[in-house]
Design a protein around this motif. Structure first.
Motif, PDB file in Angstrom:
ATOM      1  N   TRP A  41       0.818  -1.215   0.000  1.00 60.03           N
ATOM      2  CA  TRP A  41       0.000   0.000   0.000  1.00 60.03           C
ATOM      3  C   TRP A  41       0.854   1.269   0.000  1.00 60.03           C
ATOM      4  N   THR A  42       2.128   1.140  -0.430  1.00 58.52           N
ATOM      5  CA  THR A  42       2.955   2.334  -0.602  1.00 58.52           C
ATOM      6  C   THR A  42       2.847   2.770  -2.051  1.00 58.52           C
ATOM      7  N   THR A  43       3.211   4.027  -2.308  1.00 57.28           N
ATOM      8  CA  THR A  43       3.023   4.540  -3.669  1.00 57.28           C
ATOM      9  C   THR A  43       4.330   5.037  -4.288  1.00 57.28           C
ATOM     10  N   ASP A  44       5.412   5.102  -3.509  1.00 56.09           N
ATOM     11  CA  ASP A  44       6.668   5.626  -4.061  1.00 56.09           C
ATOM     12  C   ASP A  44       7.571   4.474  -4.529  1.00 56.09           C
ATOM     13  N   VAL A  49       7.704   3.162   4.151  1.00 53.46           N
ATOM     14  CA  VAL A  49       6.609   3.044   5.135  1.00 53.46           C
ATOM     15  C   VAL A  49       6.827   3.933   6.361  1.00 53.46           C
ATOM     16  N   ASP A  50       7.966   4.651   6.403  1.00 52.03           N
ATOM     17  CA  ASP A  50       8.248   5.437   7.607  1.00 52.03           C
ATOM     18  C   ASP A  50       8.823   6.791   7.239  1.00 52.03           C
ATOM     19  N   SER A  63       4.336   5.883   8.703  1.00 53.03           N
ATOM     20  CA  SER A  63       3.404   6.900   8.231  1.00 53.03           C
ATOM     21  C   SER A  63       2.006   6.328   7.996  1.00 53.03           C
ATOM     22  N   ALA A  64       1.034   7.235   8.062  1.00 52.24           N
ATOM     23  CA  ALA A  64      -0.370   6.807   8.061  1.00 52.24           C
ATOM     24  C   ALA A  64      -0.867   6.253   6.728  1.00 52.24           C
ATOM     25  N   PRO A  65      -0.542   6.871   5.573  1.00 49.37           N
ATOM     26  CA  PRO A  65      -1.241   6.447   4.351  1.00 49.37           C
ATOM     27  C   PRO A  65      -1.172   4.946   4.025  1.00 49.37           C
ATOM     28  N   PRO A  66      -0.002   4.263   4.120  1.00 48.08           N
ATOM     29  CA  PRO A  66      -0.043   2.827   3.812  1.00 48.08           C
ATOM     30  C   PRO A  66      -0.975   2.056   4.757  1.00 48.08           C
ATOM     31  N   GLU A 114       9.739   3.560  15.919  1.00 52.69           N
ATOM     32  CA  GLU A 114       9.379   4.216  17.180  1.00 52.69           C
ATOM     33  C   GLU A 114       7.878   4.195  17.423  1.00 52.69           C
ATOM     34  N   GLY A 115       7.140   3.856  16.390  1.00 54.87           N
ATOM     35  CA  GLY A 115       5.688   3.833  16.572  1.00 54.87           C
ATOM     36  C   GLY A 115       4.982   4.107  15.266  1.00 54.87           C
ATOM     37  N   VAL A 116       3.687   4.274  15.376  1.00 57.73           N
ATOM     38  CA  VAL A 116       2.828   4.473  14.217  1.00 57.73           C
ATOM     39  C   VAL A 116       2.185   5.846  14.369  1.00 57.73           C
ATOM     40  N   ASP A 117       2.067   6.562  13.272  1.00 58.52           N
ATOM     41  CA  ASP A 117       1.431   7.887  13.289  1.00 58.52           C
ATOM     42  C   ASP A 117       0.095   7.810  14.056  1.00 58.52           C
ATOM     43  N   GLU A 118      -0.075   8.727  14.995  1.00 58.27           N
ATOM     44  CA  GLU A 118      -1.238   8.696  15.889  1.00 58.27           C
ATOM     45  C   GLU A 118      -2.563   8.693  15.138  1.00 58.27           C
ATOM     46  N   ARG A 119      -2.580   9.256  13.933  1.00 60.28           N
ATOM     47  CA  ARG A 119      -3.849   9.315  13.195  1.00 60.28           C
ATOM     48  C   ARG A 119      -4.319   7.943  12.736  1.00 60.28           C
ATOM     49  N   VAL A 120      -3.365   6.993  12.640  1.00 63.72           N
ATOM     50  CA  VAL A 120      -3.770   5.612  12.320  1.00 63.72           C
ATOM     51  C   VAL A 120      -4.658   5.087  13.449  1.00 63.72           C
ATOM     52  N   ARG A 121      -4.178   5.325  14.677  1.00 57.12           N
ATOM     53  CA  ARG A 121      -4.983   4.911  15.841  1.00 57.12           C
ATOM     54  C   ARG A 121      -6.362   5.548  15.814  1.00 57.12           C
ATOM     55  N   GLU A 122      -6.346   6.855  15.583  1.00 59.50           N
ATOM     56  CA  GLU A 122      -7.622   7.579  15.646  1.00 59.50           C
ATOM     57  C   GLU A 122      -8.589   7.124  14.566  1.00 59.50           C
ATOM     58  N   LEU A 123      -8.059   6.803  13.396  1.00 59.73           N
ATOM     59  CA  LEU A 123      -8.955   6.550  12.264  1.00 59.73           C
ATOM     60  C   LEU A 123      -9.347   5.095  12.079  1.00 59.73           C
ATOM     61  N   VAL A 124      -8.435   4.159  12.337  1.00 60.43           N
ATOM     62  CA  VAL A 124      -8.761   2.772  11.956  1.00 60.43           C
ATOM     63  C   VAL A 124      -8.471   1.691  13.003  1.00 60.43           C
ATOM     64  N   VAL A 125      -8.038   2.094  14.202  1.00 64.49           N
ATOM     65  CA  VAL A 125      -7.725   1.051  15.200  1.00 64.49           C
ATOM     66  C   VAL A 125      -8.863   0.956  16.225  1.00 64.49           C
ATOM     67  N   ASP A 126      -9.338  -0.269  16.468  1.00 58.55           N
ATOM     68  CA  ASP A 126     -10.390  -0.475  17.472  1.00 58.55           C
ATOM     69  C   ASP A 126      -9.801  -0.720  18.846  1.00 58.55           C
TER      70      ASP A 126
END
Ligand code: ADE
Length: 231
Positions: A41-44, A49-50, A63-66, A114-126
């Motif tokens: 799901w990367t585009t470059d 992925v980071d 990063s969030a997009p992938p 070091e971790g995953v962009d916080e917006r991943v958590r907010e948008l798609v993690v249960d």
């Protein structure tokens, strides 16, 4: 049970998915395990992925997009519980394993760096799940621990249902001691009761030893904190 996994190291899951109980569960159709490479799901050109963290500091952040692309494509319209493995998560225990075994399809997201962009958590993690208060280099080993614990809850995966019922923690206690042949090992004999043929006495002995061991090693499981720490 269907489990999808997203990781940058899909190859780590190959021997895991082919071996022992998990291998047989997959082969027998009791467990479906699909492992996906996040880089799909990367585009470059470099399939990145980071990236560096906003605000500076060391390390890289996934990063969030992938992640968003992966989760949305893999889940589609299905009802899927999306779990991020991370040290910040709810601590995995027998209760959580049993809860998750009931919720239907799962998507396990293995973070790295070091971790995953916080917006991943907010948008798609249960739910975030941790396997303990220590930091691993990624969520792959924790995902395998979770898959293995979950698969034991699927009827038919463990040969004798009895052995799951008797697993440690099932009734809030540690397991009792086990013995097999030879009867004497370097002078240590098998407890007499186990070769007595008296099944009621064996059961009483096992319950007693499980309780003693729990009180000594894990008093927290019995709701008190005053055992000896003699692990
Ligand atoms: N990723 C890194 N450390 C972890 C842990 N302790 N549990 C779950 N995921 C992790």
């Amino acid at each position: 049970m269907r489990i999808d996994v997203v990781t940058i190291f899909p190859e780590l899951f190959e021997p895991f998915a082919a071996t022992s109980l998990i291998g047989r569960a997959i082969e027998g159709g009791l467990l479906r395990l699909d492992v996906h490479d996040l880089r799909r799901w990367t585009t470059d050109r470099h399939r990145t992925v980071d990236d560096e963290p906003f605000g500076g500091g060391g390390g890289m952040v996934m990063s969030a997009p992938p992640w968003l692309g992966a989760v949305r494509e893999l889940c589609g319209d299905r009802q899927v519980t999306r779990i991020l493995l991370s040290p910040q998560g709810r601590r995995l225990d027998d209760r959580l394993v049993r809860e998750l075994a009931q919720v239907g399809d799962l998507l396990l997201m293995c973070g790295r760096y070091e971790g995953v962009d916080e917006r991943v958590r907010e948008l798609v993690v249960d739910l975030e799940v941790s396997i303990g208060d220590y930091v691993l280099s990624g969520g792959e080993v924790p995902a395998m621990a979770l898959i293995e614990a979950l698969s034991r809850q699927v009827p038919g995966v463990v040969g004798l249902a009895d052995s799951v019922e008797r697993d440690s923690f099932r009734d809030g206690r540690l397991d009792f001691p086990h013995y097999t042949r030879p009867r004497v090992v370097e002078g240590l004999e098998v407890p007499e009761v186990l070769v007595s043929g008296d099944h009621a006495a064996i059961e009483r002995w096992r319950q007693k030893r499980a309780l003693e061991r729990t009180a000594r090693r894990r008093p927290d499981l019995l709701g008190s904190d005053d055992g000896e720490a003699d692990r």
